[in-house]
Write a protein that holds these residues in place. Structure first.
Motif, short mmCIF file in Angstrom:
data_model
loop_
_atom_site.label_atom_id
_atom_site.label_comp_id
_atom_site.label_asym_id
_atom_site.label_seq_id
_atom_site.Cartn_x
_atom_site.Cartn_y
_atom_site.Cartn_z
N ALA A 74 -4.10 -4.70 -7.00
CA ALA A 74 -2.74 -4.19 -6.88
C ALA A 74 -2.74 -2.68 -7.15
O ALA A 74 -3.40 -2.20 -8.07
N CYS B 147 5.09 -7.84 8.90
CA CYS B 147 5.26 -7.06 7.68
C CYS B 147 4.96 -5.59 7.95
O CYS B 147 3.89 -5.27 8.48
N THR C 263 2.04 -3.92 10.15
CA THR C 263 2.05 -2.45 10.26
C THR C 263 2.02 -2.00 11.72
O THR C 263 3.01 -2.13 12.42
N MET D 79 4.18 -2.86 5.90
CA MET D 79 3.81 -2.77 4.49
C MET D 79 3.22 -1.42 4.08
O MET D 79 2.71 -1.28 2.97
N GLU D 80 3.31 -0.39 4.92
CA GLU D 80 2.63 0.86 4.60
C GLU D 80 3.00 1.41 3.22
O GLU D 80 2.14 1.94 2.50
N SER D 81 4.28 1.30 2.85
CA SER D 81 4.69 1.87 1.56
C SER D 81 4.15 1.08 0.38
O SER D 81 4.18 1.57 -0.76
N ARG D 82 3.64 -0.11 0.61
CA ARG D 82 2.92 -0.83 -0.43
C ARG D 82 1.51 -0.27 -0.62
O ARG D 82 0.84 -0.59 -1.59
N ARG D 83 1.07 0.57 0.33
CA ARG D 83 -0.28 1.14 0.28
C ARG D 83 -0.23 2.64 0.02
O ARG D 83 -1.21 3.34 0.24
N GLY E 76 -3.36 4.06 -2.99
CA GLY E 76 -3.15 2.96 -2.06
C GLY E 76 -4.42 2.59 -1.32
O GLY E 76 -4.75 1.40 -1.18
N CYS F 91 9.23 -3.98 2.28
CA CYS F 91 7.85 -4.17 2.74
C CYS F 91 7.47 -5.65 2.65
O CYS F 91 6.35 -6.01 2.25
N ASP F 92 8.41 -6.50 3.02
CA ASP F 92 8.24 -7.94 2.88
C ASP F 92 7.71 -8.57 4.16
O ASP F 92 7.74 -7.98 5.22
N ASP G 22 -0.40 8.96 -4.57
CA ASP G 22 -0.11 7.56 -4.26
C ASP G 22 -0.91 7.08 -3.05
O ASP G 22 -1.34 5.93 -3.00
#
Length: 258
Positions: free
Chosen positions: A252, A129, A108, A131-135, A243, A163-164, A239
């Motif tokens: 998850a 990674c 991030t 990955m913000e959009s995973r959170r 997150g 977000c890999d 969301d």
């Protein structure tokens, strides 16, 4: 409990700026962000320093933000001094060259901090990674345009959408990283590059950076100006709350798109 810190060392004309919160994978607190801004401002203002090197203690560069300290009910106030250099280069940018050495986890804001500088040296064990959009949120420190300017649209969107996690070799191949070295050698290599740069004419180097920034600043200005809108949209979303809660509860996330 330690809040972590940003330390500095002077090596001739090079200011070494060290992220030091290794016990928490160098996760950033608001205090650390303030200290990083102060260190970059010292580099910017002090004519004795010609180049900065940003690096980190321990096995990892940074796991990102200590999120509960930045978002949600336990968030702490950030107090970046007026007129200071912005660590993400979204407002005031450091006028001196900055070489960043990364290793281990570079998640991030780690990517955004290194891209706010100029040259990146990565250890071969570095793992990246965004990955913000995973959170439940989105990149708010410049990745949405610097990733694009370094890697091109397709490769940027590939990693920003998935977000890999990806390797130092992949980061080098798409232009996010300029050199990959064996793990443990990244700081020494960054310092060696900084020493070479510092032997060149300081004014010539600084105006080269200034002139290069002029080439991209129009597009960057539009992208930076849009950040408050996307920040408001994502941080006010259900969301985003999910997150953060899922991060705290180590589970998850289940997103609803609202």
């Amino acid at each position: 409990m330690s809040e972590g810190q940003i330390r500095t060392e002077v090596h001739g004309h090079v200011l070494k700026i060290i992220i030091d919160n290794a016990a928490k994978k160098n996760a950033f607190t608001p205090v650390m962000m303030e200290q990083l801004s102060d260190a970059l401002t010292e580099l910017h203002d002090n004519e004795a320093y010609r180049v900065g090197v940003v690096c980190a203690e321990g096995r990892d560069f940074t796991a990102g933000l200590d999120m509960p300290k930045f978002f949600g009910p336990s968030a702490e106030t950030r107090n970046i001094r007026e007129g200071n250099v912005d660590p993400f280069g979204l407002a005031k940018r450091c006028r001196k060259p900055v070489v960043t050495a990364v290793q281990g986890i570079v998640f991030t804001i780690g990517i955004e901090l290194m891209l706010a500088g100029d040259i990146v040296v990565a250890a071969d064990d570095a793992r990246f990674c965004q990955m913000e959009s995973r959170r439940g949120i989105a990149p708010l420190g410049g990745a949405h345009f610097r990733f694009l300017s370094r890697a091109g649209w397709g490769d940027a969107m590939y990693h920003l959408f998935l977000c890999d996690g990806f390797s130092a070799e992949r980061a080098h191949a798409i232009g996010l990283v300029q050199e990959v070295v064996p793990a443990g050698e990244q700081v020494a290599r960054a310092m060696a590059l900084a020493a070479i740069i510092a032997r060149n004419a300081p004014l010539g180097i600084q105006v080269t950076k200034e002139a290069a920034a002029k080439y991209v600043e129009g597009g960057e200005a539009a992208a930076i100006a849009y950040i408050p809108e996307i920040r408001a949209r994502v941080l006010a979303s259900a969301d985003a709350k999910e997150g953060i809660q899922s991060f705290v509860e180590r589970r998850a996330a289940v997103f609803q798109g609202r």
